[in-house]
Design a protein around this motif. Structure first.
Motif, PDB file in Angstrom:
ATOM      1  N   LEU A  50     -16.491  10.965 -16.010  1.00 36.27           N
ATOM      2  CA  LEU A  50     -16.628  11.647 -17.300  1.00 36.27           C
ATOM      3  C   LEU A  50     -18.095  11.643 -17.750  1.00 36.27           C
ATOM      4  CD1 LEU A  50     -15.426  12.979 -19.827  1.00 36.27           C
ATOM      5  CD2 LEU A  50     -14.980  10.674 -20.703  1.00 36.27           C
ATOM      6  N   SER A  51     -18.747  10.516 -17.629  1.00 35.29           N
ATOM      7  CA  SER A  51     -20.152  10.422 -18.010  1.00 35.29           C
ATOM      8  C   SER A  51     -21.015  11.361 -17.171  1.00 35.29           C
ATOM      9  CB  SER A  51     -20.623   8.972 -17.847  1.00 35.29           C
ATOM     10  OG  SER A  51     -21.987   8.858 -18.150  1.00 35.29           O
ATOM     11  N   LEU A  52     -20.755  11.417 -15.871  1.00 37.37           N
ATOM     12  CA  LEU A  52     -21.506  12.315 -14.993  1.00 37.37           C
ATOM     13  C   LEU A  52     -21.260  13.778 -15.361  1.00 37.37           C
ATOM     14  CD1 LEU A  52     -20.945  10.495 -11.579  1.00 37.37           C
ATOM     15  CD2 LEU A  52     -23.065  10.584 -12.923  1.00 37.37           C
ATOM     16  N   LYS A  53     -20.020  14.110 -15.678  1.00 30.10           N
ATOM     17  CA  LYS A  53     -19.703  15.489 -16.080  1.00 30.10           C
ATOM     18  C   LYS A  53     -20.425  15.856 -17.370  1.00 30.10           C
ATOM     19  CE  LYS A  53     -15.123  15.577 -13.944  1.00 30.10           C
ATOM     20  NZ  LYS A  53     -13.675  15.603 -14.217  1.00 30.10           N
ATOM     21  N   ARG A  54     -20.481  14.939 -18.303  1.00 37.06           N
ATOM     22  CA  ARG A  54     -21.168  15.206 -19.570  1.00 37.06           C
ATOM     23  C   ARG A  54     -22.659  15.437 -19.349  1.00 37.06           C
ATOM     24  NH1 ARG A  54     -17.917  10.729 -23.239  1.00 37.06           N
ATOM     25  NH2 ARG A  54     -16.135  12.086 -23.707  1.00 37.06           N
ATOM     26  N   LEU A  55     -23.271  14.583 -18.541  1.00 31.62           N
ATOM     27  CA  LEU A  55     -24.694  14.755 -18.245  1.00 31.62           C
ATOM     28  C   LEU A  55     -24.952  16.068 -17.518  1.00 31.62           C
ATOM     29  CD1 LEU A  55     -25.836  11.198 -17.138  1.00 31.62           C
ATOM     30  CD2 LEU A  55     -26.902  12.610 -18.894  1.00 31.62           C
ATOM     31  N   LEU A  56     -24.134  16.363 -16.527  1.00 23.31           N
ATOM     32  CA  LEU A  56     -24.303  17.608 -15.784  1.00 23.31           C
ATOM     33  C   LEU A  56     -24.127  18.809 -16.698  1.00 23.31           C
ATOM     34  CD1 LEU A  56     -24.741  19.159 -13.154  1.00 23.31           C
ATOM     35  CD2 LEU A  56     -22.291  18.892 -12.695  1.00 23.31           C
ATOM     36  N   SER A  57     -23.131  18.773 -17.538  1.00 25.93           N
ATOM     37  CA  SER A  57     -22.890  19.867 -18.478  1.00 25.93           C
ATOM     38  C   SER A  57     -24.092  20.061 -19.402  1.00 25.93           C
ATOM     39  CB  SER A  57     -21.629  19.584 -19.286  1.00 25.93           C
ATOM     40  OG  SER A  57     -21.378  20.616 -20.195  1.00 25.93           O
ATOM     41  N   ASP A  58     -24.643  18.965 -19.895  1.00 26.89           N
ATOM     42  CA  ASP A  58     -25.842  19.039 -20.734  1.00 26.89           C
ATOM     43  C   ASP A  58     -27.008  19.671 -19.975  1.00 26.89           C
ATOM     44  OD1 ASP A  58     -24.484  17.792 -22.797  1.00 26.89           O
ATOM     45  OD2 ASP A  58     -25.542  15.867 -22.593  1.00 26.89           O
ATOM     46  N   LEU A  59     -27.221  19.223 -18.752  1.00 24.52           N
ATOM     47  CA  LEU A  59     -28.320  19.748 -17.952  1.00 24.52           C
ATOM     48  C   LEU A  59     -28.170  21.237 -17.672  1.00 24.52           C
ATOM     49  CD1 LEU A  59     -29.047  16.976 -15.324  1.00 24.52           C
ATOM     50  CD2 LEU A  59     -30.735  18.124 -16.758  1.00 24.52           C
ATOM     51  N   LEU A  60     -26.963  21.648 -17.338  1.00 24.94           N
ATOM     52  CA  LEU A  60     -26.736  23.060 -17.019  1.00 24.94           C
ATOM     53  C   LEU A  60     -26.966  23.955 -18.235  1.00 24.94           C
ATOM     54  CD1 LEU A  60     -23.593  22.655 -14.746  1.00 24.94           C
ATOM     55  CD2 LEU A  60     -25.873  23.403 -14.010  1.00 24.94           C
ATOM     56  N   ALA A  61     -26.788  23.411 -19.422  1.00 25.62           N
ATOM     57  CA  ALA A  61     -26.961  24.196 -20.648  1.00 25.62           C
ATOM     58  C   ALA A  61     -28.401  24.179 -21.164  1.00 25.62           C
ATOM     59  CB  ALA A  61     -26.021  23.666 -21.730  1.00 25.62           C
ATOM     60  N   LEU A  62     -29.215  23.261 -20.657  1.00 22.29           N
ATOM     61  CA  LEU A  62     -30.588  23.119 -21.151  1.00 22.29           C
ATOM     62  C   LEU A  62     -31.523  24.152 -20.529  1.00 22.29           C
ATOM     63  CD1 LEU A  62     -31.568  19.339 -21.077  1.00 22.29           C
ATOM     64  CD2 LEU A  62     -31.522  20.841 -23.052  1.00 22.29           C
ATOM     65  N   PRO A  63     -32.454  24.657 -21.305  1.00 24.19           N
ATOM     66  CA  PRO A  63     -33.532  25.441 -20.694  1.00 24.19           C
ATOM     67  C   PRO A  63     -34.336  24.516 -19.769  1.00 24.19           C
ATOM     68  CG  PRO A  63     -33.529  25.709 -23.076  1.00 24.19           C
ATOM     69  CD  PRO A  63     -32.562  24.614 -22.754  1.00 24.19           C
ATOM     70  N   LEU A  64     -34.816  25.044 -18.653  1.00 24.81           N
ATOM     71  CA  LEU A  64     -35.525  24.217 -17.679  1.00 24.81           C
ATOM     72  C   LEU A  64     -36.818  23.622 -18.228  1.00 24.81           C
ATOM     73  CD1 LEU A  64     -34.988  26.462 -14.547  1.00 24.81           C
ATOM     74  CD2 LEU A  64     -33.817  24.339 -15.106  1.00 24.81           C
ATOM     75  N   ASP A  65     -37.375  24.223 -19.263  1.00 27.64           N
ATOM     76  CA  ASP A  65     -38.612  23.701 -19.829  1.00 27.64           C
ATOM     77  C   ASP A  65     -38.375  22.785 -21.028  1.00 27.64           C
ATOM     78  OD1 ASP A  65     -37.738  25.655 -21.553  1.00 27.64           O
ATOM     79  OD2 ASP A  65     -39.690  26.645 -21.756  1.00 27.64           O
ATOM     80  N   ASP A  66     -37.124  22.480 -21.312  1.00 25.05           N
ATOM     81  CA  ASP A  66     -36.808  21.575 -22.413  1.00 25.05           C
ATOM     82  C   ASP A  66     -37.395  20.198 -22.098  1.00 25.05           C
ATOM     83  OD1 ASP A  66     -35.049  19.465 -23.803  1.00 25.05           O
ATOM     84  OD2 ASP A  66     -34.426  21.338 -24.773  1.00 25.05           O
ATOM     85  N   PRO A  67     -37.992  19.533 -23.079  1.00 25.09           N
ATOM     86  CA  PRO A  67     -38.597  18.224 -22.816  1.00 25.09           C
ATOM     87  C   PRO A  67     -37.597  17.150 -22.387  1.00 25.09           C
ATOM     88  CG  PRO A  67     -38.856  18.839 -25.138  1.00 25.09           C
ATOM     89  CD  PRO A  67     -38.213  19.986 -24.441  1.00 25.09           C
TER      90      PRO A  67
END
Length: 165
Positions: free
Chosen positions: A75-92
């Motif tokens: 679940l934790s890995l899915k949450r992190l992955l979901s966050d990453l996939l939604a972030l702009p690549l240049d987000d700090p």
């Protein structure tokens, strides 16, 4: 292929891909995006086959505690992955989140390889583990078959609670 060995091989592959993504943070956005998509697909397929095939098969009194912990880590890995996939690549926060995903992935792999897999090898016959490997591989192939539905695309829908045991 033996189900335990399949999962271990996928652990090493995921770790290599995450390390390469971290090393390649300076690359062009399109390359970073492609690498993240590949990691997302590999991780989603790996987690799903573990949750739907391997974990139910090895559920015994002597494995339930580690399985429940593993599902929470999924679940934790899915949450992190979901966050990453939604972030702009240049987000700090992109780089720190990617590094945390890599660290948590390695921790999860250690948990399974040190605690769950030895129990599974003791509890199950080699032929049974081979059958699990075939089932997991078949599920993974089905998940990758439809190019419109990337495996990573369903991860965001699986972040409310851990998969049931």
């Amino acid at each position: 292929m033996n189900g335990v060995q399949l999962l271990i091989d996928q652990h090493r592959e995921l770790e290599q891909r995450l390390d390469a993504a971290i090393d390649g943070l300076h690359r062009q956005p399109a390359e970073r995006s492609r690498r993240l998509a590949e990691i997302g697909d590999h991780l989603a397929v790996h987690l799903t086959s573990g949750e739907e095939v391997f974990y139910p098969a090895v559920r015994q009194q002597s494995t339930e505690d580690v399985l429940l912990e593993s599902l929470e880590e999924h679940l934790s890995l899915k949450r992190l992955l979901s966050d990453l996939l939604a972030l702009p690549l240049d987000d700090p926060t992109f780089e720190p989140k990617l590094k945390v995903l890599a660290e948590q992935t390695e921790h999860h792999h250690h948990l399974e390889e040190e605690h769950l897999f030895p129990k599974a090898r003791t509890l199950m016959a080699p032929a049974t583990l081979d059958g699990l490997g075939q089932q997991m591989k078949a599920l993974q192939v089905r998940m990758r078959r439809d190019p419109k539905d990337a495996p990573r695309d369903v991860v965001a829908e699986q972040t409310d609670r851990a998969a049931p045991l």
